[in-house]
Design an enzyme around this catalytic site. Structure first.
Site, PDB file in Angstrom:
ATOM      1  N   CYS A  31      -3.892   6.137   0.041  1.00  0.00           N
ATOM      2  CA  CYS A  31      -3.347   4.855  -0.414  1.00  0.00           C
ATOM      3  C   CYS A  31      -2.959   4.859  -1.887  1.00  0.00           C
ATOM      4  O   CYS A  31      -2.601   3.815  -2.444  1.00  0.00           O
ATOM      5  CB  CYS A  31      -4.343   3.743  -0.122  1.00  0.00           C
ATOM      6  SG  CYS A  31      -4.764   3.644   1.634  1.00  0.00           S
TER       7      CYS A  31
ATOM      8  N   CYS B 287       0.862  -1.177   0.000  1.00  0.00           N
ATOM      9  CA  CYS B 287       0.000   0.000   0.000  1.00  0.00           C
ATOM     10  C   CYS B 287       0.896   1.224   0.000  1.00  0.00           C
ATOM     11  O   CYS B 287       2.083   1.128   0.303  1.00  0.00           O
ATOM     12  CB  CYS B 287      -0.899   0.008   1.235  1.00  0.00           C
ATOM     13  SG  CYS B 287      -2.282   1.172   1.094  1.00  0.00           S
TER      14      CYS B 287
ATOM     15  N   ARG C 279      -3.150   3.613  12.524  1.00  0.00           N
ATOM     16  CA  ARG C 279      -2.698   4.832  11.842  1.00  0.00           C
ATOM     17  C   ARG C 279      -1.733   5.619  12.711  1.00  0.00           C
ATOM     18  O   ARG C 279      -0.852   6.300  12.201  1.00  0.00           O
ATOM     19  CB  ARG C 279      -3.894   5.658  11.397  1.00  0.00           C
ATOM     20  CG  ARG C 279      -4.614   4.933  10.269  1.00  0.00           C
ATOM     21  CD  ARG C 279      -5.784   5.691   9.722  1.00  0.00           C
ATOM     22  NE  ARG C 279      -6.525   4.811   8.809  1.00  0.00           N
ATOM     23  CZ  ARG C 279      -7.759   5.059   8.390  1.00  0.00           C
ATOM     24  NH1 ARG C 279      -8.383   6.145   8.798  1.00  0.00           N
ATOM     25  NH2 ARG C 279      -8.346   4.217   7.569  1.00  0.00           N
TER      26      ARG C 279
ATOM     27  N   CYS D 292      -0.089   4.226   1.641  1.00  0.00           N
ATOM     28  CA  CYS D 292      -0.491   5.241   2.635  1.00  0.00           C
ATOM     29  C   CYS D 292       0.603   5.581   3.649  1.00  0.00           C
ATOM     30  O   CYS D 292       0.690   6.710   4.104  1.00  0.00           O
ATOM     31  CB  CYS D 292      -1.785   4.850   3.341  1.00  0.00           C
ATOM     32  SG  CYS D 292      -1.684   3.338   4.310  1.00  0.00           S
TER      33      CYS D 292
ATOM     34  N   SER E 168      -6.275  -3.327  14.553  1.00  0.00           N
ATOM     35  CA  SER E 168      -5.694  -2.628  15.702  1.00  0.00           C
ATOM     36  C   SER E 168      -6.743  -2.226  16.740  1.00  0.00           C
ATOM     37  O   SER E 168      -6.503  -2.349  17.937  1.00  0.00           O
ATOM     38  CB  SER E 168      -4.932  -1.391  15.207  1.00  0.00           C
ATOM     39  OG  SER E 168      -5.764  -0.544  14.431  1.00  0.00           O
TER      40      SER E 168
ATOM     41  N   ARG F 229     -10.967   7.713   3.684  1.00  0.00           N
ATOM     42  CA  ARG F 229     -10.714   6.669   2.681  1.00  0.00           C
ATOM     43  C   ARG F 229     -12.002   6.107   2.070  1.00  0.00           C
ATOM     44  O   ARG F 229     -11.994   5.034   1.485  1.00  0.00           O
ATOM     45  CB  ARG F 229      -9.934   5.515   3.320  1.00  0.00           C
ATOM     46  CG  ARG F 229      -8.610   5.891   3.952  1.00  0.00           C
ATOM     47  CD  ARG F 229      -7.651   4.732   3.900  1.00  0.00           C
ATOM     48  NE  ARG F 229      -6.560   4.818   4.853  1.00  0.00           N
ATOM     49  CZ  ARG F 229      -5.558   5.683   4.807  1.00  0.00           C
ATOM     50  NH1 ARG F 229      -5.521   6.599   3.852  1.00  0.00           N
ATOM     51  NH2 ARG F 229      -4.596   5.659   5.713  1.00  0.00           N
TER      52      ARG F 229
ATOM     53  N   TYR G  99      -2.854  -9.165  16.285  1.00  0.00           N
ATOM     54  CA  TYR G  99      -1.804  -8.603  17.136  1.00  0.00           C
ATOM     55  C   TYR G  99      -1.654  -9.428  18.408  1.00  0.00           C
ATOM     56  O   TYR G  99      -0.714  -9.236  19.167  1.00  0.00           O
ATOM     57  CB  TYR G  99      -2.134  -7.148  17.469  1.00  0.00           C
ATOM     58  CG  TYR G  99      -2.208  -6.288  16.222  1.00  0.00           C
ATOM     59  CD1 TYR G  99      -1.047  -5.834  15.607  1.00  0.00           C
ATOM     60  CD2 TYR G  99      -3.437  -5.971  15.632  1.00  0.00           C
ATOM     61  CE1 TYR G  99      -1.105  -5.067  14.447  1.00  0.00           C
ATOM     62  CE2 TYR G  99      -3.507  -5.208  14.481  1.00  0.00           C
ATOM     63  CZ  TYR G  99      -2.337  -4.763  13.888  1.00  0.00           C
ATOM     64  OH  TYR G  99      -2.394  -4.017  12.736  1.00  0.00           O
TER      65      TYR G  99
ATOM     66  N   LYS H  14     -11.780  -7.674   6.317  1.00  0.00           N
ATOM     67  CA  LYS H  14     -11.142  -6.826   7.321  1.00  0.00           C
ATOM     68  C   LYS H  14     -12.025  -5.638   7.631  1.00  0.00           C
ATOM     69  O   LYS H  14     -12.491  -5.011   6.679  1.00  0.00           O
ATOM     70  CB  LYS H  14      -9.796  -6.348   6.771  1.00  0.00           C
ATOM     71  CG  LYS H  14      -9.081  -5.372   7.651  1.00  0.00           C
ATOM     72  CD  LYS H  14      -7.856  -4.860   6.964  1.00  0.00           C
ATOM     73  CE  LYS H  14      -7.274  -3.761   7.832  1.00  0.00           C
ATOM     74  NZ  LYS H  14      -6.324  -2.972   7.126  1.00  0.00           N
TER      75      LYS H  14
ATOM     76  N   GLU I 296     -16.521  -7.697  -4.476  1.00  0.00           N
ATOM     77  CA  GLU I 296     -15.086  -7.396  -4.332  1.00  0.00           C
ATOM     78  C   GLU I 296     -14.262  -8.684  -4.337  1.00  0.00           C
ATOM     79  O   GLU I 296     -13.219  -8.766  -4.986  1.00  0.00           O
ATOM     80  CB  GLU I 296     -14.821  -6.630  -3.021  1.00  0.00           C
ATOM     81  CG  GLU I 296     -15.175  -5.152  -3.064  1.00  0.00           C
ATOM     82  CD  GLU I 296     -14.159  -4.314  -3.842  1.00  0.00           C
ATOM     83  OE1 GLU I 296     -13.153  -4.876  -4.334  1.00  0.00           O
ATOM     84  OE2 GLU I 296     -14.363  -3.103  -3.978  1.00  0.00           O
TER      85      GLU I 296
ATOM     86  N   LYS J 166     -12.271  -4.896   2.263  1.00  0.00           N
ATOM     87  CA  LYS J 166     -11.696  -4.059   3.313  1.00  0.00           C
ATOM     88  C   LYS J 166     -12.583  -2.838   3.490  1.00  0.00           C
ATOM     89  O   LYS J 166     -12.800  -2.068   2.558  1.00  0.00           O
ATOM     90  CB  LYS J 166     -10.277  -3.638   2.921  1.00  0.00           C
ATOM     91  CG  LYS J 166      -9.652  -2.686   3.930  1.00  0.00           C
ATOM     92  CD  LYS J 166      -8.206  -2.391   3.600  1.00  0.00           C
ATOM     93  CE  LYS J 166      -7.646  -1.358   4.555  1.00  0.00           C
ATOM     94  NZ  LYS J 166      -6.248  -1.049   4.263  1.00  0.00           N
TER      95      LYS J 166
HETATM   96  C1  PBG Z   1      -2.840   0.157   4.893  1.00  0.00           C
HETATM   97  C2  PBG Z   1      -3.429  -0.653   5.974  1.00  0.00           C
HETATM   98  C3  PBG Z   1      -4.234  -0.241   7.054  1.00  0.00           C
HETATM   99  C4  PBG Z   1      -4.415  -1.375   7.841  1.00  0.00           C
HETATM  100  C5  PBG Z   1      -3.759  -2.422   7.221  1.00  0.00           C
HETATM  101  N1  PBG Z   1      -3.171  -1.952   6.058  1.00  0.00           N
HETATM  102  C6  PBG Z   1      -4.741   1.072   7.440  1.00  0.00           C
HETATM  103  C7  PBG Z   1      -5.751   1.777   6.655  1.00  0.00           C
HETATM  104  O1  PBG Z   1      -6.317   1.262   5.696  1.00  0.00           O
HETATM  105  O2  PBG Z   1      -5.955   2.945   6.999  1.00  0.00           O
HETATM  106  C8  PBG Z   1      -5.174  -1.399   9.150  1.00  0.00           C
HETATM  107  C9  PBG Z   1      -4.721  -2.449  10.101  1.00  0.00           C
HETATM  108  C10 PBG Z   1      -5.179  -2.280  11.496  1.00  0.00           C
HETATM  109  O3  PBG Z   1      -5.958  -1.393  11.877  1.00  0.00           O
HETATM  110  O4  PBG Z   1      -4.731  -3.104  12.303  1.00  0.00           O
HETATM  111  N2  PBG Z   1      -3.721   0.649   3.959  1.00  0.00           N
END
Ligand code: PBG
Length: 323
Positions: A131, A121, A206, A123, A275, A218, A314, A249, A234, A196
């Protein structure tokens, strides 16, 4: 004979031995992927304040970490890089000596058997935090594809075992597949972040990855949380473009989507427990408001029960010790 008192469902719950015989779902260490954040520099070990217990590490400190992960039996990690330099087009993402490229080499040297998956990615690498490439305030899909393909290729050249595009551009799986195949990497699988969502649960990530968008959000590329039929489209699209594994996700708030994808496609399915899911449990556990071990294992089991084969978490290291 159909019912109480002849029928007693509690009969098979009387002992752990009985429960074990009829258990329908089990989480195995071999299902887990552990995310790692890498930074440039030396001797850097920075705790992520919204994700206690997780650190951003520089490449020189990775060997101890990955040896521990491998010794726990966790088969794979997914790598996120935080570069020193960001620009409009995310150049550090596809630099041969970029932060992720260096980290892959260090990890492969320390633990050759541990699978290294890279998040693909832009970002973390763009000055605006989006992204992809921004043109007139909008993330330009087709201009971004070329940069994503370059990034995936450079990860693979640095010996990544699998690439995982998370950008949500249309056509990126195809662009990456073509770039890999055109350069002799036919055997490198693509794990596509297929469904996603534009989720508030990414907040702590982030902070960890310094990747918050500097303007807007986003929602013009990540999915709208109320939609599940669109998630199937998708996934269908990513499979058609060549994805080997598909992903939903976040995980916990989207168990219904995981189930739908599982019932619709015969592809390996991953779920990313993000996260915010980690941060919620960690924070409550630190207050002694809930039993961390119990909650984590129940949550991972629920994600598998919903239909996921693979879980990015995690909590993978702690779960590996508990399982
Ligand atoms: C990158 C990405 C993100 C996450 C995984 N890859 C952040 C986003 O899309 O802003 C999030 C992972 C997480 O919150 O643990 N694009």
């Amino acid at each position: 004979m159909s019912g109480f008192p002849q029928l007693r469902l509690r009969r098979l719950r009387r002992s752990e031995a009985l429960r074990s015989l009829i258990r329908e779902t089990e989480v195995n260490v071999g299902d887990l992927i552990y995310p790692l954040f890498v930074v440039e520099g030396n001797k850097m070990k920075q705790e992520i304040s919204s994700m206690p217990g997780l650190y951003r590490l520089s490449s020189d400190l990775l060997s101890g970490e990955v040896e521990e992960i491998a010794s726990l039996g966790i088969p794979a990690i997914i790598l996120f890089g935080i570069p020193q330099k960001k620009d409009e087009v995310g150049s550090s993402a596809y630099h041969p000596k970029g932060v992720v490229q260096q980290a892959i080499r260090a990890i492969k040297k320390a633990t050759p058997e541990l699978l290294v998956i890279t998040d693909v990615c832009l970002c973390e690498y763009t000055s605006h935090g989006h992204c992809g490439v921004v043109v007139d305030g909008y993330v330009d899909n087709d201009k971004t594809l070329e940069l994503l393909a370059k990034t995936a290729l450079s990860h693979t050249e640095a010996s990544a075992d699998m690439v995982a595009p998370s950008d949500m551009m249309d056509g990126r799986v195809k662009a990456i597949r073509q770039a890999l195949d055109g350069n002799g990497f036919q055997n490198i699988p693509i794990l596509a972040y297929a469904a996603k969502y534009a989720s508030a649960f990414y907040g702590p990530f982030r902070e960890a990855a310094e990747s918050a968008p500097q303007f807007g959000d986003r929602r013009s590329y990540q999915m709208d949380p109320p939609n599940w039929r669109e998630a199937l489209r998708e996934v269908e699209q990513d499979i058609a473009e060549g994805a080997d594994i598909v992903m939903v996700k976040p995980a916990l708030p989207y168990l219904d989507v995981i189930r739908k994808v599982r019932d619709t496609f015969n592809y390996p399915l991953a779920a990313y427990s993000v996260s915010g899911e980690y941060a919620m449990i960690k924070a409550a556990a630190q207050q002694n408001w809930l039993d961390e071990r119990g909650v984590v294992l129940e949550m991972l089991t629920a994600i598998k029960r919903a239909g996921a084969d693979i879980i990015i978490s995690y909590y993978a290291k702690e779960a590996a010790r508990w399982l």
